[in-house]
Design a protein around this motif. Structure first.
Motif, PDB file in Angstrom:
ATOM      1  N   PRO A  10       6.481  13.592   3.198  1.00  0.00           N
ATOM      2  CA  PRO A  10       7.373  14.574   2.579  1.00  0.00           C
ATOM      3  C   PRO A  10       8.605  14.833   3.438  1.00  0.00           C
ATOM      4  O   PRO A  10       8.589  14.615   4.654  1.00  0.00           O
ATOM      5  CB  PRO A  10       6.495  15.832   2.490  1.00  0.00           C
TER       6      PRO A  10
ATOM      7  N   TYR B 129       8.803  20.367   3.837  1.00  0.00           N
ATOM      8  CA  TYR B 129       7.838  20.310   2.731  1.00  0.00           C
ATOM      9  C   TYR B 129       6.554  19.621   3.189  1.00  0.00           C
ATOM     10  O   TYR B 129       6.539  18.864   4.156  1.00  0.00           O
ATOM     11  CB  TYR B 129       8.416  19.542   1.544  1.00  0.00           C
TER      12      TYR B 129
ATOM     13  N   ASP C 270       1.150  19.179  -1.819  1.00  0.00           N
ATOM     14  CA  ASP C 270       0.277  20.190  -2.403  1.00  0.00           C
ATOM     15  C   ASP C 270      -1.173  19.697  -2.316  1.00  0.00           C
ATOM     16  O   ASP C 270      -1.474  18.593  -2.783  1.00  0.00           O
ATOM     17  CB  ASP C 270       0.666  20.419  -3.860  1.00  0.00           C
TER      18      ASP C 270
ATOM     19  N   LEU D 235       5.300  18.691  -4.102  1.00  0.00           N
ATOM     20  CA  LEU D 235       5.658  19.221  -2.791  1.00  0.00           C
ATOM     21  C   LEU D 235       5.673  20.743  -2.802  1.00  0.00           C
ATOM     22  O   LEU D 235       6.033  21.368  -3.804  1.00  0.00           O
ATOM     23  CB  LEU D 235       7.040  18.708  -2.370  1.00  0.00           C
TER      24      LEU D 235
ATOM     25  N   PRO E  63       6.744  24.107   0.109  1.00  0.00           N
ATOM     26  CA  PRO E  63       7.338  24.391   1.427  1.00  0.00           C
ATOM     27  C   PRO E  63       6.256  24.569   2.489  1.00  0.00           C
ATOM     28  O   PRO E  63       5.173  25.094   2.209  1.00  0.00           O
ATOM     29  CB  PRO E  63       8.116  25.684   1.192  1.00  0.00           C
ATOM     30  N   ASP E  64       6.559  24.139   3.720  1.00  0.00           N
ATOM     31  CA  ASP E  64       5.616  24.295   4.818  1.00  0.00           C
ATOM     32  C   ASP E  64       6.214  25.185   5.909  1.00  0.00           C
ATOM     33  O   ASP E  64       7.205  25.885   5.678  1.00  0.00           O
ATOM     34  CB  ASP E  64       5.198  22.934   5.380  1.00  0.00           C
TER      35      ASP E  64
ATOM     36  N   ALA F 229      10.091  25.162   6.596  1.00  0.00           N
ATOM     37  CA  ALA F 229      11.073  25.591   5.593  1.00  0.00           C
ATOM     38  C   ALA F 229      12.054  26.623   6.155  1.00  0.00           C
ATOM     39  O   ALA F 229      13.263  26.535   5.890  1.00  0.00           O
ATOM     40  CB  ALA F 229      10.360  26.134   4.355  1.00  0.00           C
TER      41      ALA F 229
ATOM     42  N   TYR G 137      16.054  19.691  -1.218  1.00  0.00           N
ATOM     43  CA  TYR G 137      15.925  21.110  -0.907  1.00  0.00           C
ATOM     44  C   TYR G 137      16.411  22.001  -2.049  1.00  0.00           C
ATOM     45  O   TYR G 137      16.265  23.223  -1.977  1.00  0.00           O
ATOM     46  CB  TYR G 137      16.676  21.424   0.387  1.00  0.00           C
TER      47      TYR G 137
ATOM     48  N   HIS H   9       9.890  20.974  -7.907  1.00  0.00           N
ATOM     49  CA  HIS H   9       9.130  21.740  -6.917  1.00  0.00           C
ATOM     50  C   HIS H   9       9.976  22.943  -6.484  1.00  0.00           C
ATOM     51  O   HIS H   9      11.126  23.088  -6.905  1.00  0.00           O
ATOM     52  CB  HIS H   9       8.759  20.870  -5.704  1.00  0.00           C
TER      53      HIS H   9
END
Length: 555
Positions: free
Chosen positions: A165, A169, A172, A179, A181-182, A185, A253, A287
């Motif tokens: 990713p 991101y 999921d 995707l 956000p992780d 982000a 993004y 996403h």
């Protein structure tokens, strides 16, 4: 003696499995291959056996770790026999596979055996082997084509198909093609905010490095064990400005899936090459977005500026916006201690060639700030007072720029469309007359040729007119959006870098001119709406002690 020497040399039991072969089931698994090769070697008395295993490597490429280790031993005279399950395990490249079996192995007196294909070089040539190699290559080519097609279908559906990713991101857990956000982000948001405030990519990279934030490659190495050979991961927090720029330019993004950006030259050549942007597949709103559209578009204007950042440009809120009206080059900003002005702009061409080309086009930071503040207020007031009238005003500015013929395209398009309908009827009647025998086929061909040629030309003209008309509709939509945006700034007291890069496309500064005892400097300001220009003339009086004092607006 020969038999003893042969037994001392290694019997290489070579196994290979690619990711594509995994779908074929257990019949080609590494464990199955090992069992088959061990049993064969034991049954036929081969000794000094050693396994060479490449798990997860394509047969179209011979740059495999254990295969190369095996070839090195053969070149050192330590290999006597190579045994594989079948020819496809050795490789799926017809030319290279044949080169090993027919040239390299015989040169080093290596016996080659492919069990399932009944190939044994000690028992003479196998006429079927070359054809089997061709079939194996065809299989690889066909499978590559099918995989490309499958990935394209997934991309068109908006499914994420990349190996990793984008930074910020993660996949999921409920759907690996989606995707979310992780933990990175907020870092991505911070990068966009810094760029929006006028911070260059180089400064952003330096800030991230000072905060000891690992780079995307370092993160991938830590999480997936990838890029271990990359020199840059020795310094995991050493951000490069190109990395920052690539993140700031990535539409992922915005919540869009962007696929098919890269490809390989062929199923044999795995070197990655970037595809033209018009060939990318972009599916919107697949996403959660990290950045909004307005911020992204504003940042793109900043990122495309190639001017290198210098540490003295902290006050330069116009970075990348100011151009010379004579040579068209960018104007550079400089600030020196001991001067009243916080900084000034001059033509880069003039400075680079020490005055031998172009002229200085000198203007101070304060003069540009005053000019922009007045003009933005004026436009904001016009838009707030009567938006429709203001849009008409923008259209009038656009009409001055464009050829008057651009606004009669609709009439031309209607005329072309009507003529095409007439030609369809004429050609249809001619064909009916020919079919019913009223005119000969030769006569029909002769008469219809001119109409068909005219029809082709009109269709070409129609496409051009439709494109021009679509551009006009887009222009009107853009003007309305700009009017909605600018009316918010009726009460601004100062201009910022974010505001300037949102409302202005470019500022063109012309050289000063004399009008009596006054010095006039013309400044053209272009809006981001099809680069509509309104002009402001500024003046200063001769004999002023300041090299570039404040200039009042010309009456």
């Amino acid at each position: 003696m020969a038999r003893t020497k042969q037994q001392i040399r290694i019997t290489a039991l070579y196994c290979r499995l690619s990711r594509d072969d995994e779908y074929s089931g257990d019949s080609v698994s590494i464990q199955t291959q090992k069992s088959m090769l061990s049993q064969y070697a034991k049954e036929y008395g081969f000794e000094n056996c050693e396994f060479f295993v490449d798990d997860g490597y394509s047969g179209t490429n011979f740059n495999r770790p254990d295969f190369q280790r095996m070839i090195t031993l053969i070149e050192q005279g330590k290999g006597g026999t190579v045994i594989v399950k079948d020819l496809s395990r050795l490789g799926r490249n017809y030319l290279e596979t044949g080169n090993y079996t027919e040239v390299i192995f015989p040169e080093y007196k290596v016996r080659f055996i492919a069990i399932n294909d009944s190939v044994d070089t000690d028992k003479g040539d196998n006429e079927f082997a070359p054809f089997k190699n061709i079939i194996n290559e065809w299989y690889a080519k066909d499978y590559s084509r099918k995989v490309r097609s499958a990935f394209r279908v997934k991309a068109l559906k908006g499914e994420y198909t990349g190996p990793f990713p984008a930074y910020g991101y993660t996949r999921d857990p409920q759907d690996r093609h989606h995707l979310i956000p992780d933990e990175h982000a907020p870092i991505v948001k911070k990068m966009f905010e810094m760029s929006l405030q006028g911070v260059c990519c180089n400064r952003i990279a330096k800030t991230l490095e000072d905060e000891e934030i690992p780079t995307p490659r370092a993160f991938l190495m830590d999480k997936y064990g990838k890029y271990v050979a990359n020199e840059r991961v020795k310094h995991p927090c050493a951000w490069a400005k190109v990395t920052v720029a690539n993140i700031l330019k990535n539409p992922v993004y915005l919540g869009h899936t962007v696929a098919q950006r890269y490809t390989t030259r062929s199923f044999k050549d795995k070197r990655i090459m970037e595809k033209p942007e018009e060939q990318w597949i972009i599916v919107e709103n697949t996403h959660e977005a990290i950045i909004d559209q307005a911020t992204f578009e504003t940042v793109q204007q900043r990122v495309t500026v190639k001017q290198p950042c210098t540490w003295e440009n902290n006050n330069n809120i116009f970075r990348g916006l100011v151009y010379c009206g004579e040579c068209g080059g960018r104007m550079v900003f400089s600030a020196r201690e001991g001067r009243k002005s916080l900084g000034s702009f001059c033509c880069n061409t003039h400075r680079r060639y020490r005055g031998k080309e172009c002229s200085t086009h000198y203007i101070t930071l304060e003069q540009l700030q005053e000019l922009m503040l007045e003009d933005i207020r004026r436009h904001a007031c016009l838009a707030a007072k009567d938006k429709e009238k203001y849009i008409d005003y923008l259209i009038s500015l656009y009409q001055k720029k464009m050829d008057e013929g651009a606004f009669v395209k609709q009439k031309e398009l209607d005329a072309v469309s009507n003529r095409l309908k007439e030609l369809d009827q004429i050609i249809k009647r001619l064909y009916e007359d020919s079919a019913l025998g009223r005119i000969s086929f030769e006569r029909y061909t002769e008469m219809s040729k001119g109409y068909i040629d005219e029809q082709k030309q009109l269709k070409s003209d129609l496409a051009v007119l439709e494109e021009a008309l679509y551009g006009k509709k887009q222009m009107l939509s853009s003007m309305r959006q700009f009017a909605d945006l600018v009316e918010r700034y009726t009460d601004i007291r100062d201009v910022s870098s974010e505001l300037l890069h949102t409302l202005i496309d470019r500022i063109v500064v012309h050289e000063k001119e004399m009008e009596g005892d006054e010095i006039i400097m013309r400044v053209d300001v272009y809006l981001p709406v099809h680069r509509i220009c309104w002009r402001q003339n500024r003046r200063r009086h001769e004999g002023s002690s300041d090299p570039a004092p404040e200039m009042g607006e010309k009456e």
